[in-house]
Structures are given as structure tokens and as C-alpha cells.
Design an enzyme around this catalytic site. Structure first.
Site: not given
Ligand SMILES: CC(C)(COP(=O)(O)OP(=O)(O)OC[C@H]1O[C@@H](n2cnc3c(N)ncnc32)[C@H](O)[C@@H]1OP(=O)(O)O)[C@@H](O)C(=O)NCCC(=O)NCCS
Length: 395
Positions: A204, A239, A277, A279-281, A283, A292, A336, A361
Site C-alpha cells: 500500500h 494502522h 474513533k 476502528m476500521g473507518f 482513511h 479492498r 480492516d 505486508r
Molecule cells: C485512518 C485514520 C488514522 C486517518 O487519519 P486522518 O487522515 O488524520 O483522518 P482525517 O483527516 O481523514 O479525519 C477527518 C475527520 O474525520 C474524523 N474521523 C476519521 N476517522 C474516524 C473514525 N474512524 N471515527 C471517527 N471519526 C473519524 C476525524 O476525527 C476528523 O475529525 P475532525 O476534523 O473533527 O478532527 C483515521 O481515519 C482513523 O483513526 N481511523 C480509525 C483507525 C483505522 O481504522 N485505521 C486503519 C486505517 S487503514
């Protein structure tokens, strides 16, 4: 502003103002070239091949070959690559006994920490550990790819109090990994689902763990050191750790809402109010959905439907959570989310979900370490100083 004028003032690090793009975490910044993978809003491409095409028509071993070698294998090359990997699965006996001893002494250690130690232990027994020549690195990458399921299996067998299953060289990487995880020979469908999930997880571009591997490799250190760093980065909840956390979250929703105590809608509202937050939402790159996720959900659902209502209920709950998240936050699931449910209905212990991610990976990480070494310059960016004003130690 130059570094020297910045140093004269004191600023506290904060979120940039609403109008400026938020570039914390290198968001939106391109920091290098790669010929291994392209991640865009609409596509995920491994060396020119689209992910849905690979998930439908290739095997994980073929994809591993493609990513490591640069080209799709011929049938003969694929066969000999499989045989080569299958013949290298065993790990030195002292590595196995040290890992089992760690589980015995510290049963609550996380399988990702155990795996990080396992890779580190293997480095001491790899005769080419310190050799960064391209052919040596490729051989080391293949050895790690072959042995990681065994490292995972040694840990799981110690936790389960059973013997580590013997290698069956006829098994695919995915089937062997399932054997190591569960102690049982998997069904054809389970092995295929695992194979697809490994394809989806294999690579990725500059995700956090791969970037970590490249930063480490850029100092001209060895492959094993870079991979240990990659495992450490992948372990985090934001991650790779998200596949475990996604399933734990679903179990929590199921518990809290059992017997109609609470609606899923109310659970989600509470989560939003507490800024939890989910989890699994979400990107960093995909804002309209992760290609995917749909592929893996279809395979997991197929198995759940075959198994009946006790398994299917997790996919129904997942669909409900997903619909509310989209309706209220416009945030899509990433890979995820269906991964958690899929591995759960496959009977895999939840803490092993992220180690499975490593088993896939490792291919992407190794390809990136080799690409970094082939055209290396140390990765050393600048920082903007926001600390204390200049001051004297003695007054
Ligand atoms: C993946 C992740 C780390 C990306 O982080 P990022 O690029 O910094 O997030 P973004 O800038 O797109 O977030 C935009 C907004 O959506 C919110 N948001 C993003 N993912 C969210 C989630 N899973 N649950 C709730 N809110 C979420 C953020 O808090 C942010 O809100 P704000 O502007 O009020 O602070 C983040 O979406 C996340 O923590 N997801 C949950 C963990 C996860 O599933 N990780 C696997 C990634 S493949």
C-alpha cells in the site's frame, strides 16, 4: 521563516487554522517515487495490476512474486517459487524455544511484540543479515516471507498449549498460515479467503509502516532491522492494529445492545458525542471508500452465510454500523473493518489479526527496502522549531 528567526520566538505546536490545509502527519504530501504500487482515490495498483483483478485471478504467492521481482511469474516460476518458500518455513529450534519461553513467562505479551522479537531473533541466524546487496536482500526477504507464519504459529501453539503443527509443503502460504493459527487443516474456502486477504494486505505504497521501513533502510542498515521497525509501526491502533480493534468494537456494541438494552443508533450517537474513533473507518487517502473493503466483505459474508446465523449476525451488525457511519459522518469503512469480522468467523484468535497483516505486508515492506537501497539517500527532513526562546544555563 528561517530556522534561526523561528528559534528566537516561542510558539506552541497547534492545529493550523481552519483555512490552511492540515498537513500534520505529512497529509497530502508526496515524499518520494515508487514503482511498486499506486494508491489513488479510485484505484489500488500493484506494479500495473489492479487489486480487484489480482484478488480475483491471482494467488498470494503469485502476487508476492510480482511485488518482489517486478513481473508476473510464468506458471513454472510460480510453481518453483511456491516450492522454494514451502521448503524454507522451518525456523531454528532455539528461536522456537525462545519464543515459547517468552509466552510462558509473559502470557499477556501481544502477538505483534512476539513477532517483532521473532524477526529479530531470526536475524542472528540469517547468514546474510548484514549483506545489503540486491540478491542477498531478495533471498532474505523470501526467507522472512516463508518463516513468518511459523513464528506466528509457535506463539499461538504456546498460548493454546499444543504442539506446533508440522510443515506441509503442499499447502499454500495462506493454508499453512491458517494451520499455524488454528492447529487444523483449513477448508478450501477458508484457505481461499485467507489468500485473498493476504493479497489485499500485501502492499500500500507509503503507509506508515512501509514509510518507517524506508526511513530505517535509508540509513543503510539491514532488512531485518527495517522489518522490526515496520512491525512496530503496524501494531498501532491507527494502522494495522485496527483490524483487531474493529472486531473488539463490534463485540462491545453487541454486548451493550444485547436484549434490546440499547439501539445501535444510540450506541453510535454516544460514540460520536464522546468523539470516539471508530476502528476500521476512515482513511488518510481514500475519502470515497477503500476498494479492498468490499472485496473482503463479499468473501467473509460468503463464509458467514455458509456457517449460519451465529456467524452472519456479525456481518448484519457491521452493515448497520457502516450505514450509520456513512449517514451521520460520511466516513467509509477501510479494509480492516470487514477483515475483523471475516477472521472472527474463521475462528482466528483476535490478537493474531495484525500478525496476519505482517504475513502479507512483509512482501511490500521488503520490496520497498530493496527499492530504497537501489537508489538510496538518507531520509532526513527538516523540522520547524516551536520551542522555548534562547536562554542561558547559568541564569
Ligand atoms: C485512518 C485514520 C488514522 C486517518 O487519519 P486522518 O487522515 O488524520 O483522518 P482525517 O483527516 O481523514 O479525519 C477527518 C475527520 O474525520 C474524523 N474521523 C476519521 N476517522 C474516524 C473514525 N474512524 N471515527 C471517527 N471519526 C473519524 C476525524 O476525527 C476528523 O475529525 P475532525 O476534523 O473533527 O478532527 C483515521 O481515519 C482513523 O483513526 N481511523 C480509525 C483507525 C483505522 O481504522 N485505521 C486503519 C486505517 S487503514
Amino acid at each position: 521563516m528561517s530556522a534561526s528567526t523561528e528559534a528566537a520566538g516561542s510558539k506552541s505546536p497547534s492545529k493550523p487554522d481552519a483555512k490552511a490545509p492540515d498537513t500534520r502527519g505529512l497529509a497530502g504530501q508526496t515524499v518520494g517515487d515508487t514503482s511498486i504500487c499506486a494508491v489513488t482515490q479510485t484505484e489500488l495498483i500493484y506494479r500495473g495490476y489492479e487489486i480487484a483483478d489480482l484478488a480475483e485471478h491471482a494467488t498470494f504467492e503469485e502476487v508476492a512474486y510480482l511485488l518482489l521481482m517486478g513481473e508476473k511469474p510464468t506458471p513454472a516460476q510460480a510453481k518453483s517459487f511456491h516450492a522454494e518458500l514451502a521448503g524454507m518455513r522451518d525456523v531454528p529450534a532455539e528461536v522456537a524455544s525462545m519464543l515459547a519461553a517468552i509466552v510462558k513467562a509473559s502470557p499477556t505479551t501481544h502477538p505483534m511484540s512476539l513477532l517483532r522479537t521473532g524477526v529479530s531473533l531470526l536475524s542472528h541466524r540469517d547468514p546474510e543479515c548484514e549483506d545489503n546487496a540486491p540478491d542477498a536482500e531478495l533471498r532474505k526477504a523470501k526467507r522472512l516471507l516463508a518463516k513468518i507464519p511459523t513464528l506466528i504459529g509457535i506463539g499461538q501453539a504456546a498460548w493454546d498449549g499444543r504442539a506446533v503443527p508440522a510443515n506441509d509443503p503442499g499447502m499454500t502460504h495462506a493454508a499453512y498460515l491458517l494451520l499455524m493459527l488454528t492447529g487444523k487443516k483449513p477448508t478450501e474456502l477458508a484457505a481461499r479467503i485467507m489468500d485473498v486477504s493476504l493479497i489485499l494486505y500485501a502492499e500500500h505504497d507509503f503507509n506508515a509502516s512501509t514509510f518507517a521501513c524506508r526511513v530505517i533502510a535509508s540509513t543503510e542498515t539491514d532488512l531485518h532491522s527495517a522489518i522490526c521497525g515496520g512491525i512496530g509501526a503496524l501494531k498501532g491502533a491507527l494502522h494495522g492494529g485496527a483490524n483487531e480493534m474493529a472486531m473488539e468494537m463490534l463485540k462491545e456494541i453487541d454486548r451493550d445492545c444485547a436484549g434490546g438494552r440499547m439501539s445501535v443508533d444510540a450506541w453510535m450517537k454516544q460514540a460520536f458525542e464522546t468523539k470516539r474513533k471508530l476502528m476500521g473507518f476512515g482513511h488518510r487517502v481514500y475519502k470515497n471508500g477503500d476498494h479492498r473493503a468490499g472485496i473482503l466483505r463479499r468473501w467473509g459474508l460468503k463464509l458467514a452465510e455458509q456457517q449460519g446465523t451465529a456467524s452472519k449476525k456479525w456481518f448484519d451488525l457491521g452493515d448497520e454500523v457502516q450505514a450509520i457511519m456513512l449517514r451521520d459522518k460520511a466516513i467509509h469503512p477501510n479494509v480492516d473493518f470487514p477483515c475483523g469480522m471475516t477472521y472472527f468467523v474463521m475462528g482466528i484468535p483476535v490478537p493474531q489479526y495484525t500478525p496476519i497483516f505482517v504475513a502479507a505486508r512483509i512482501v511490500g515492506w521488503s520490496a520497498h527496502v530493496m527499492e530504497q537501497h537501489a537508489n538510496n539517500r538518507i531520509i532526513r527532513p527538516l523540522a520547524s522549531y516551536v520551542g522555548a526562546d534562547r536562554r542561558k544555563w547559568n541564569g
